[in-house]
Structures are given as C-alpha cells and as structure tokens.
Enzyme design. Structure first.
Site, PDB file in Angstrom:
ATOM      1  N   CYS A 115      24.124  68.571 105.325  1.00  0.00           N
ATOM      2  CA  CYS A 115      23.377  67.248 105.071  1.00  0.00           C
ATOM      3  C   CYS A 115      23.800  66.864 103.400  1.00  0.00           C
ATOM      4  O   CYS A 115      23.180  65.711 103.154  1.00  0.00           O
ATOM      5  CB  CYS A 115      21.785  67.454 104.968  1.00  0.00           C
ATOM      6  SG  CYS A 115      21.367  68.016 106.443  1.00  0.00           S
ATOM      7  N   ASP A 163      23.017  68.303 100.454  1.00  0.00           N
ATOM      8  CA  ASP A 163      21.783  68.596  99.650  1.00  0.00           C
ATOM      9  C   ASP A 163      21.358  70.008  99.504  1.00  0.00           C
ATOM     10  O   ASP A 163      20.672  70.292 100.909  1.00  0.00           O
ATOM     11  CB  ASP A 163      20.598  67.661  99.499  1.00  0.00           C
ATOM     12  CG  ASP A 163      21.098  66.193  99.275  1.00  0.00           C
ATOM     13  OD1 ASP A 163      21.385  65.914  98.138  1.00  0.00           O
ATOM     14  OD2 ASP A 163      20.652  65.420 100.243  1.00  0.00           O
ATOM     15  N   CYS A 178      24.137  65.248  95.302  1.00  0.00           N
ATOM     16  CA  CYS A 178      24.332  64.056  94.398  1.00  0.00           C
ATOM     17  C   CYS A 178      23.785  64.098  93.212  1.00  0.00           C
ATOM     18  O   CYS A 178      23.014  64.804  92.814  1.00  0.00           O
ATOM     19  CB  CYS A 178      24.250  62.776  95.036  1.00  0.00           C
ATOM     20  SG  CYS A 178      22.442  62.496  95.446  1.00  0.00           S
ATOM     21  N   CYS A 184      16.190  62.753  98.164  1.00  0.00           N
ATOM     22  CA  CYS A 184      16.409  63.865  96.768  1.00  0.00           C
ATOM     23  C   CYS A 184      15.049  64.252  96.112  1.00  0.00           C
ATOM     24  O   CYS A 184      14.829  65.325  95.823  1.00  0.00           O
ATOM     25  CB  CYS A 184      17.256  63.002  95.618  1.00  0.00           C
ATOM     26  SG  CYS A 184      18.968  62.758  96.211  1.00  0.00           S
TER      27      CYS A 184
END
Lengths: 127, 414
Positions: free
Chosen positions: A37, A39, A64, A107
């Site tokens: 995915c 992350d 990211c 996130c």
C-alpha cells in the site's frame, strides 16, 4: 503537490527516529500499514508502569513525506502524555496541525492507528 | 563524484514526460507567429501558399526520419489524438472484416482507454500481458490472432520503462496474417532508428514535444501501399489532411515538429550513443553504492535515455521530496491522481511495493555528465537517509522475510 512548511520540517528533520527493544516489558510496539500500500509505520513507546506516562517514543516510517511527518509528529505528541491522554489523540488533530490535503488523510489515520497499536501491545505485555 | 558546482539547479531529467523545445526549433517557428500567418488551406493567395509550403516542407522532414513518403503523414494535435484516430479509424473502417483488436497491458492510457471504449461498442479486445522484462511474447501474439482480428496495436517504446518492443517481428507476423499493425512510436522515433518499411508498420503515432519540438502537435503515418490503409475520420469538418483529420492546420507547431524531426535525424546516431553513456553512468554510479536497487524491465531492449529503478524499502514520493532540485517521476501511488501505483510496473509482476519504490529518470539532449553526477550523488544520499528511517530496511537487515509478514490492513477510509 505542494507540501506545508510543517510537513517539510518533519520530513527534513524527523523527530525521534530510532528503535527500542521490542521485547522489553516497558516498550509497546505498533507496526501498521503494508508495503504494497506504500505506507508502513513503526511506532514504539516506553511507558512508566507506575505513572502510565509515555517517557519516550521512537518511530521509523516507509511512506510519503506526509506519512513520515504524521508519525514524527505523533512521537512528539505522545511523549510526556499518559496512556489515556495519548489514546485521545485523533487523526484529525494531525491533519489540522500538518495541513494535510484530503489525499493524505490516510497518513494521519495510520499514525493514529500506530499509537493505538503500540499502546495495545504494551497493555498485552503488562496484563 | 563529479563537479557539483558546474550544474544549474533545478535539473530537468524527466524527458519522457516532455522535452525542452530545442532553441533551433523555436528559431524556425518564430516567423510563423509573425509575418507568415496564413491558413495553409487558403489556396488563392500568397499568405496561404506560404503557409502551405511550410507545412509541406515539415511533412517531408517528418516522413524522412521514418522512411515514409510525405503523402503518408497526417497532422494531428499530438500522439494521443493519433492513437485515437488510428485505432478508432481502423475499427470503424474495417468493421465488416472483423471486430477483434490486439494490444498490450503496458500501452499508454490513450491506447488502453480507446480500446476499452471500443469494447463497449461491441469490439473484442485482447490485452496481451508482458513478461518480466517488459516484452510481449511473440508466440502469445501469434496465438491471439484470429480471422476476426483487424488490428494489432503495440507501442514501439514504453513511456515509463523505455522498453523497446520487437516491432519488426510483430509487423512481419501481422503482415503474414493480413492484419494491420499500428505502433505508438511517440517515445521511440528520434531516439532509436525507425523505418516504416523495414519495421513493417502500417500506422505510426508521432509526437512533436517528445522529440524537442513544441507541444500540441503530432502526426499519424498512414501507409498508402502494400497495404493501402483506410481510416474513418473521427472529427467532422472541412476535410483537411485528405479527409482524415479536419481542422485548420497548426502551421507554427507543424513547422516546429518538422525542424525537430530534421534535427533528430541529423543527430540521432551521435545523440543516442551519448545518452546511453550518460544513462549507464547514472546507473552504475547508483549501483556501486546502494544495495537492493533494481532496474525495472530489460536493460538491453531499452531507450538509451531511460532508467527506471526501484529503490527497495524507500517510498517513491518521499524520495522525490528529498531530491526536489531534480525533476524526475515516480510510479508510486502517492504521486498519481488515482492513488494506484504504476500499472506498467505492476504488469512486470514485481509486486506493488516495487512500483511504490520506483523512480523514472529520463536523460535527454540537454543533460550533461555533471548533471548525471549530481543526480547520482543526490539520489544515493537521500536513499541512504530514507533507509535509516525505513522500518522495512531495518527488518530486511535483521533477516526478516517481508513477504511472510502479516501486515495490518490499510485504514478503512482508503
């Protein structure tokens, strides 16, 4: 995509990068997300058994810039808080603090999950 | 590692996205923004004649680079339009002959989406898979051709991984079977030798801005003999371009594309050797220092200026953020509008995590060795820093097999 100054700051100078002994009783480890995915966050906390205060926090993140910033911020925020206070941190607080755009909200969700996972790991060890 | 002081920042190394218009091209275009402003379709005065001559000269320049005749060049607004016109135009024209079209999964979206639209209108589309090296399997193509097949559309060079498909063999096979062969050569022409006769192609999509020409102009090569290819126009209007593409010609853009193709022809041999040397310098400098880096797709069958690499355990967007004085792109989901990682890299079967960790470097005409040295050093520095931050790299170093880890699911809102 333009990043907010706070995201850039955490990305450039991430706080509390590191690793604690995951087998130690006073350490709780949360590992959330998945490589496919894009992350993965590992958040670790050291909790004082008496006071239930989080005395230290460390993280490592694959993701990211916003994911790195969210987890870096999470370590800053949980430090010095009690377990219950840390559990009250919401992903929306992180979104607000870092000015994350809608596509980066996941996130912050992941960072909240990481805090919860770390606390739950510590609770399991100490039950 | 090289002289960092010599480079001017930011560095542009994203030459598959677009290229800088060559100053010599700009120079050639300027008169057509000024005193030569006629409509190339105005047949009865000097303004029109001057514009028409400029267009015909450009048609010659473009035809020459690909070994075609000028009459086989149809001007369009770019490779996307050329691909649409070729595929839809053939599909409509040859509908009675058959309804089957073959393409591949790593095509540009403008080919894939065009084919998907045709699918809704009763055509049958075969999307051929690619092998791990990015190349299609010719035997699979052979097996896919039926008596209903009217067109095969396989790109010459891929825009993400730079893979060069064996178009000559594909074209030969198509011609043996009596099937038309279209190739999207936007990334290939001007970078590697290309000849419509030797490569057995019937339709070729071309772009101006991928070859140091201007944006907003492209062309479609349409073969006129052996076989004579016919198309149904996809836009109604004044019947320009021998009825295949209505609309007043973009004279200035066409002049620029012509000049760009002329320059490409003159400089191709020397330039491709230079770009290959720069690309290899970049690759070897990175590989000499970093472990766990992988080139996506075949290194051998690749555009000279293309390097698509995955830096394991580092997420692509965070890498781009760290090298923000260098313009490159990533197959990471975070850099795309859809939040999906690159379908091209996924098609190679390396797993989504390698797509998330990928960077595409596109070395071009205006890049220098000093820039390559700077980019290599910067990438190495940032990858090292991000790996220090990466829980995956840490687990890998501890000997954990990441493919066996049971990962917690993604948050529900994603």
């Amino acid at each position: 995509m333009a990043y907010s100054d706070k995201v850039l700051d955490h990305y450039t100078n991430p706080r509390n990068v590191g690793t604690m002994d995951k087998n130690a009783n006073e350490v709780g480890t949360g590992l959330v997300g998945a490589p496919e995915c894009g992350d993965v966050m590992k958040l670790q906390i050291r909790i004082n058994a008496e006071t239930k205060v989080i005395e230290d926090a460390k993280f490592k993140t694959f993701g990211c810039g916003s994911a790195i910033a969210s987890s870096s911020l999470a370590t800053e925020w949980v430090k010095g808080k009690t377990v219950d206070e840390a559990l009250a941190i919401k992903n929306t607080d992180i979104v607000k603090e870092l000015s994350l755009p809608p596509v980066k909200i996941h996130c912050s969700v992941l960072a909240e999950d990481a805090i919860r996972a770390a606390i739950s790991d510590w609770k399991k060890k100490n039950s | 590692m090289g002289s960092d002081t010599a480079v001017k920042l930011p560095i542009y190394m994203d030459n598959h996205a677009t290229t800088r218009t060559d100053p010599r091209v700009v120079e050639a275009m300027l008169p057509y923004f000024g005193e030569i402003y006629g409509n190339a379709a105005s047949r009865n005065h000097q303004f029109g004649w001057a514009a028409e001559k400029a267009v015909e000269d450009a048609r010659e320049q473009i035809a020459k680079l690909i070994g075609a005749s000028a009459k086989e060049i149809v001007f369009t607004s770019g490779a996307t339009e050329s691909n649409n016109l070729a595929i839809k135009g053939v599909a409509e024209m040859y509908r009675e002959k058959g309804n089957h079209i073959i393409t591949e999964v790593t095509e540009h979206k403008c080919v894939l989406e065009t084919c998907k639209r045709l699918e809704k209108h009763g055509y049958r589309i075969t999307f051929l898979p690619v092998q791990k090296d990015g190349l299609i399997d010719l035997n699979q193509l052979k097996d896919a051709i039926t008596d209903q097949t009217i067109l095969v559309s396989i790109m010459a060079a891929n825009n993400e991984i730079g893979i060069l498909q064996p178009i000559r063999e594909i074209g030969k096979l198509c011609h043996e079977k009596g099937v038309l062969f279209h190739t999207d050569a936007a990334q290939a022409v001007g970078k590697v030798p290309f000849n419509v006769i030797e490569d057995n192609v019937d339709l070729v999509s071309l772009s101006g801005h991928k070859v140091y020409g201007p944006k907003g102009v492209g062309a479609l090569y349409v073969r006129r003999r052996n076989p004579r290819v016919q198309l149904v126009a996809q836009m109604d209007g004044g019947g320009q371009e021998r009825g295949m593409r209505s609309s007043t010609l973009n004279v200035t853009g066409i002049v620029g594309m012509g000049k760009a193709f002329e320059l490409a022809q003159q400089e191709l041999a020397e330039e491709s050797a230079r770009l290959l040397a720069l690309r290899e310098s970049l690759r070897t400098q990175i590989e000499a220092v970093l472990d766990e880096v992988y080139v996506n797709g075949s290194l051998e069958h690749r555009l000279p200026g293309n390097l698509n690499m995955s830096f394991a355990y580092v997420e692509g967007e965070s890498l781009l953020m760290g090298i923000n004085d260098i313009a490159v792109s990533s197959g990471s989901a975070c850099t795309s509008a859809t939040l999906e990682p690159s379908y091209v890299l996924k098609a190679l079967g390396a797993g989504d995590e390698m797509a998330h960790s990928s960077i595409r470097f596109g070395v071009g005409r205006f890049n220098t060795q000093a820039e390559v040295d700077y980019v290599a050093a910067k990438v190495v520095e940032v990858v090292k820093r991000l790996r220090e931050l990466s829980p995956l790299y840490e687990m890998h170093k501890e000997g954990v097999d990441l493919s066996k880890v049971k990962w917690a699911a993604e948050p529900a809102n994603q």
